[in-house]
Design a protein around this motif. Structure first.
Motif, short mmCIF file in Angstrom:
data_model
loop_
_atom_site.label_atom_id
_atom_site.label_comp_id
_atom_site.label_asym_id
_atom_site.label_seq_id
_atom_site.Cartn_x
_atom_site.Cartn_y
_atom_site.Cartn_z
N MET A 128 0.84 -1.19 0.00
CA MET A 128 0.00 0.00 0.00
C MET A 128 0.88 1.25 0.00
SD MET A 128 -3.10 1.05 2.58
CE MET A 128 -4.07 -0.36 2.08
N LEU A 129 0.63 2.15 -0.94
CA LEU A 129 1.39 3.40 -1.04
C LEU A 129 0.52 4.57 -0.62
CD1 LEU A 129 3.27 3.13 -4.48
CD2 LEU A 129 4.10 2.48 -2.20
N ASP A 130 1.00 5.35 0.31
CA ASP A 130 0.36 6.62 0.65
C ASP A 130 1.18 7.71 -0.03
OD1 ASP A 130 -0.45 9.02 1.84
OD2 ASP A 130 -1.01 8.02 3.70
N MET A 131 0.76 8.10 -1.23
CA MET A 131 1.57 9.02 -2.04
C MET A 131 1.76 10.36 -1.36
SD MET A 131 2.73 7.40 -4.55
CE MET A 131 3.54 8.86 -5.19
N LYS A 132 0.77 10.81 -0.62
CA LYS A 132 0.92 12.09 0.07
C LYS A 132 2.09 12.05 1.04
CE LYS A 132 -1.59 15.45 2.89
NZ LYS A 132 -2.89 15.76 3.59
N LYS A 133 2.15 10.99 1.86
CA LYS A 133 3.26 10.86 2.81
C LYS A 133 4.60 10.70 2.09
CE LYS A 133 0.85 8.77 6.76
NZ LYS A 133 0.77 7.55 7.60
N LEU A 134 4.60 9.89 1.03
CA LEU A 134 5.85 9.63 0.31
C LEU A 134 6.39 10.90 -0.34
CD1 LEU A 134 4.90 6.21 -1.27
CD2 LEU A 134 6.82 6.60 0.28
N LEU A 135 5.52 11.71 -0.90
CA LEU A 135 5.97 12.93 -1.55
C LEU A 135 6.40 14.00 -0.56
CD1 LEU A 135 3.28 13.15 -4.37
CD2 LEU A 135 5.69 12.55 -4.65
N GLN A 136 5.89 13.91 0.67
CA GLN A 136 6.27 14.88 1.70
C GLN A 136 7.48 14.43 2.51
OE1 GLN A 136 2.68 15.28 4.00
NE2 GLN A 136 1.79 16.83 2.64
N LEU A 137 7.93 13.22 2.29
CA LEU A 137 9.02 12.65 3.10
C LEU A 137 10.32 13.43 2.94
CD1 LEU A 137 9.89 10.28 4.93
CD2 LEU A 137 10.55 9.06 2.85
N GLU A 138 10.94 13.70 4.09
CA GLU A 138 12.24 14.38 4.09
C GLU A 138 13.34 13.31 3.95
OE1 GLU A 138 12.76 17.30 7.26
OE2 GLU A 138 10.61 17.17 7.64
#
Length: 446
Positions: free
Chosen positions: A283-293
Motif C-alpha cells: 500500500m502506497l500513501d503518495m501524500k506521505k511519500l511525496l512529503q518525506l524528508e
C-alpha cells in the motif's frame, strides 16, 4: 492474495506461540505511577492521559504468585519510577523464591534514587537487570529532556550499581541504558553509548519517542511509512531521476486536464509505480511519500550506523528500533506471552493498551483506551490469563488479520478516530490496527 497467504502463515505460526500457553511467560507489573521527574516524553505529561497516582500493594502482589513459577521475566515498571515503591525489594525477594532459576527480574529507572545503599539493597534482594534512562550526556540537554534530573546523578547510579555487583558477588547482574531518540537529541546517540559503556553498561535499548500531540510530533525521527513502501518508492524515485523526471511534481500535475509531455511523464511514472505496488500488494500513501524528508531519513540511518559501530567497538549489546515502519508486523508482547498489570491490579495485554491517553504517532490525534481483562482484587493472575475473553484476544492478535492504519491513505477513519473503539474496517474487534509497537519503532525492557 499475498495478504491472505501472509495471514495464513502467521496464523499457523501462532498456534505454537507461547502467547497461547495456559500461563503467562512475562509479567510487567507497574509498581507505581508516581514519579520524581517530569519528562517531556512521558505519557503522564500529555493532556489526554488519565493516570491516577498510586502504588502496587503487597496484597495485589500475592495474587501474582500462582503465575510466578511459570514466568521467564518479571519487569517491575510502568509509568512511574519503581524506586518510589517502598515494597520493591520485598517484591523482588518474594518473586525470586517462586520463579524458575532461569527467570530474571528487572526494571527501568531514571536512576536519580539509586544511591549506594539502595543499589546494595536491590542487588542483594535478587535484582538481575536494571535499565537506566539516559537521553543525553550534555548536562543542560539532559535537564531539558528530564526535568528534575541530572546526568551526574545517573553517573553516580551506574557507579553504585557496579560497586554493589562486586560487593554482593553477583557479576551476572546486567546494567544497561535506554535512550529515547528525538530530533533534539539523536545526534548525541553514539557519544551517549560510549559514555554508558565506559561506566559499566553492558546493553542499550534505543526507542523512538511517541508523540502525544501535534505540538511534539516534530520530535519524532522515525519514518511514518512502511519499509516496503519506502523501498519501492526509492526504487522508482531513482528510475525517475535517471530519466530526468521529477516525480515530486505529481501532486501539482495529476489533476491537470491538459498536460505537457514532461507533466505526463510524471503521471505515467507514478502510475507505473502504483501498478508495481499493487502487484506486490504494497500500500502506497503518495501524500506521505511525496512529503518525506529523504535527507532526514539518510541522516538517521547514518547516526544508527555510527551507533552500531560504537557498540561493536565497546562491546555494548545494542538494540536499535526500525527507522521505517515494518510491513511485517510482530506483536512481541502477545507472542512472548506477556501480561501487563497496572498499579491498581487491572490486567492488560500490552504497552499500547495499558493506559488511557492521546497520541499523534501516525499524523492524527488518536485516543487510546486500555483493554482490561480482569483485576487482581477479584481473581488471581492465572484465572485472568485463562479467561475466555483474554485467550480469544491473544489468538485474534496472533492471526494478524486486522488493518495497518499507518499504511492506509484513508486513515484516520471513523473506526480508529473514536473515543471508544468498537471494530475496525476488517470488522474485527482487536484494536491493534493503529498500534506502532508491532511495527518496530518503539522498544522497552522485555
Amino acid at each position: 492474495m499475498k495478504n491472505k497467504q501472509r495471514t495464513n502463515r502467521d496464523s499457523d505460526t501462532s498456534l505454537s506461540s507461547v502467547g497461547l500457553r495456559d500461563f503467562p511467560t512475562k509479567l510487567f507489573v507497574e509498581t507505581t505511577t508516581r514519579c520524581n521527574l517530569n519528562c517531556i516524553m512521558c505519557v503522564k505529561q500529555n493532556s489526554g492521559s488519565e493516570v491516577c497516582e498510586g502504588d502496587f500493594s503487597p496484597e495485589l502482589f500475592q495474587r501474582l504468585e500462582t503465575a510466578l513459577p511459570h514466568i521467564e521475566a518479571l519487569i517491575l515498571n510502568g509509568i512511574g519510577e519503581p524506586l518510589l515503591n517502598p515494597n520493591l525489594e520485598t517484591f523482588i525477594r518474594s518473586a525470586k523464591k517462586l520463579m524458575p532459576a532461569t527467570g530474571w527480574i528487572g526494571f527501568q529507572s531514571n536512576g536519580v534514587l539509586v544511591t549506594r545503599n539502595r543499589a546494595l539493597s536491590l542487588i542483594d534482594a535478587g535484582l538481575d537487570k536494571i535499565c537506566i534512562s539516559v537521553d543525553a550526556i550534555a548536562p543542560e540537554q539532559f535537564k531539558k529532556l528530564r526535568e528534575g534530573g541530572d546526568v551526574d546523578a545517573v553517573d553516580m547510579a551506574l557507579s553504585a550499581l557496579n560497586e554493589a555487583k562486586r560487593l554482593c558477588n553477583r557479576p551476572e547482574v546486567t546494567i544497561g541504558i535506554e535512550f529515547v531518540a528525538m530530533r533534539s537529541n539523536i545526534s548525541e546517540l553514539p557519544a551517549t553509548l560510549d559514555w554508558a559503556a565506559s561506566r559499566g553498561a553492558s546493553f542499550a535499548i534505543v526507542t523512538h519517542v511517541l508523540p502525544y500531540d501535534e505540538l511534539h510530533a516534530h520530535e519524532a525521527v522515525f519514518c511514518n511509512i512502511t519499509d516496503q513502501a519506502l523501498a519501492l518508492y526509492n526504487l522508482w524515485r531513482r528510475k525517475a531521476i535517471a530519466a530526468g523526471i521529477d516525480i515530486q511534481r505529481y501532486s501539482e500535475v495529476r489533476w491537470k486536464y491538459t498536460r505537457t509531455p514532461e507533466e505526463q511523464a510524471v503521471v505515467d511514472m507514478v502510475e507505473a509505480m502504483k501498478a508495481d505496488a499493487e502487484k506486490q500488494d504494497i500500500m502506497l500513501d503518495m501524500k506521505k511519500l511525496l512529503q518525506l524528508e529523504h535527507q532526514r531519513v539518510d541522516e538517521i540511518t547514518e547516526i544508527f550506523a555510527a551507533a552500531e559501530a560504537m557498540a561493536t567497538r565497546t562491546g555494548l549489546d545494542l538494540r536499535l528500533p526500525e527507522i521505517a515502519l515494518k510491513e511485517q508486523r510482530k506483536c512481541s508482547f502477545v507472542e512472548e506471552g506477556s501480561a501487563f498489570v497496572s498499579w491498581n491490579g487491572d490486567v492488560s495485554p500490552c504497552y499500547f493498551l495499558w493506559h488511557r491517553y492521546e497520541c499523534f504517532a501516525s499524523g492524527w490525534t488518536q485516543t487510546v483506551t486500555p483493554k482490561v481483562f480482569g483485576n487482581l482484587a477479584g481473581q488471581d493472575m492465572m484465572q485472568i490469563w485463562n479467561n475466555p475473553e483474554f485467550s480469544s484476544f491473544r489468538r485474534d492478535v496472533l492471526a494478524y488479520d486486522y488493518p495497518s492504519c499507518a499504511s492506509c491513505g484513508l486513515a484516520p477513519c471513523d473506526y480508529v478516530q473514536t473515543d471508544e473503539f468498537q471494530q475496525d474496517c476488517h470488522i474485527r474487534n482487536v484494536p491493534c490496527g493503529s498500534c506502532l509497537w508491532c511495527m518496530g519503532v518503539f522498544q522497552c525492557l522485555r
